[in-house]
Design an enzyme around this catalytic site. Structure first.
Site, PDB file in Angstrom:
ATOM      1  N   GLU A 143       0.805  -1.219   0.000  1.00 47.15           N
ATOM      2  CA  GLU A 143       0.000   0.000   0.000  1.00 47.15           C
ATOM      3  C   GLU A 143       0.840   1.272   0.000  1.00 47.15           C
ATOM      4  O   GLU A 143       0.320   2.352  -0.264  1.00 47.15           O
ATOM      5  CB  GLU A 143      -0.964  -0.016   1.199  1.00 47.15           C
ATOM      6  CG  GLU A 143      -2.024  -1.101   1.076  1.00 47.15           C
ATOM      7  CD  GLU A 143      -2.901  -1.253   2.303  1.00 47.15           C
ATOM      8  OE1 GLU A 143      -3.991  -1.828   2.154  1.00 47.15           O
ATOM      9  OE2 GLU A 143      -2.510  -0.821   3.399  1.00 47.15           O
ATOM     10  N   ASP A 195     -12.095  -6.288  -2.875  1.00 44.15           N
ATOM     11  CA  ASP A 195     -12.923  -7.498  -2.873  1.00 44.15           C
ATOM     12  C   ASP A 195     -14.308  -7.127  -2.370  1.00 44.15           C
ATOM     13  O   ASP A 195     -14.544  -6.002  -1.926  1.00 44.15           O
ATOM     14  CB  ASP A 195     -12.286  -8.580  -1.991  1.00 44.15           C
ATOM     15  CG  ASP A 195     -12.053  -8.094  -0.560  1.00 44.15           C
ATOM     16  OD1 ASP A 195     -13.029  -8.100   0.216  1.00 44.15           O
ATOM     17  OD2 ASP A 195     -10.928  -7.694  -0.231  1.00 44.15           O
TER      18      ASP A 195
END
Length: 252
Positions: free
Chosen positions: A15, A221
């Protein structure tokens, strides 16, 4: 006038790696098993770090940014599981506010309220969030996105016309990987757009220190049975590019 330093956080290396790659004049500092990278994005001095996963890890890292590096603002960027039905993989949620869905000291206090603070939702910095929204809208436009991520990679995740939303993000120390977890949260907190494991804790720390906070989450997701499969591939191929592009453009 005191120099303004912005802290930038992610939970996992992927990230922040893209942002680290464009950080100029960087130096590394090790504190509490974390590596904090000081440097510049454009003319803006920043401190970049990945916190590790979960609310405690994120809170400890945010505290170090505030107390050791004296940052004047914290931006958290990373991935999340989509909760609201209209939220799709590849979309981005910018937090308007955040709630800790696993906080419950009832009947002493109302469910989700943080004891002694008498506060349930932690608001983000409105000016920064609106600035981020504009930058992300531009990045997600087809003419820009397809120059940053290969078309076949976008197709793998069925990313076609990703959108950016401003709304409520829920945080807790669970990885959502079943429909039952998702449905339970939807019923309890129907306003929640996505779920993750750090943002609301960082927002609480910033609130207590009276420091502005922003949380930006790319949907990796749908917080169901396919979440673990989607998550692993998504952070490798998509979220690193999103993170770099969103943050870098903020400070050009």
């Amino acid at each position: 006038m005191e120099e303004q330093i912005i802290g930038i956080m992610g939970a996992i290396p992927q990230e922040v790696e893209g942002i680290l790659g464009v950080l100029q004049n960087k130096t590394a500092h090790s504190i509490g098993n974390r590596t904090y990278y000081q440097g510049f994005l454009g003319q803006q001095k920043v401190v970049l770090v990945y916190s590790r996963i979960g609310k405690v890890a994120a809170s400890a890292t945010a505290s170090a940014l505030l107390l050791h590096f004296r940052v004047s603002e914290i931006i958290f960027i990373g991935v999340a599981g989509g909760i609201a039905p209209h939220i799709e993989v590849g979309d981005v949620v910018v937090a308007k506010d955040l709630i800790q869905y696993d906080m419950d000291v009832s009947p002493l206090r109302p469910k989700y309220e943080i004891p002694l603070l008498n506060k349930t939702y932690f608001e983000t910095n409105e000016l920064r969030s609106n600035q981020v929204l504009r930058q992300i809208e531009n990045f997600l436009s087809p003419q820009v996105l397809t120059t940053k991520i290969a078309a076949d990679e976008l197709r793998k995740f069925a990313i076609q016309q990703p959108k950016v939303y401003l709304g409520t993000i829920a945080s807790g120390d669970q990885f959502f990987s079943t429909d039952q977890q998702k449905e339970n949260l939807q019923q309890a907190l129907p306003e929640v757009l996505c779920v993750e494991m750090e943002g609301a804790a960082v927002a609480q720390v910033c609130y207590e220190y009276n420091i502005p906070c922003s949380v930006i989450r790319t949907i990796s997701d749908k917080a169901n049975q396919e979440a673990s499969f989607s998550f692993e591939f998504f952070v490798q191929k998509i979220s690193q590019v999103y993170g770099q592009e969103i943050i870098e453009k903020l400070f050009q």
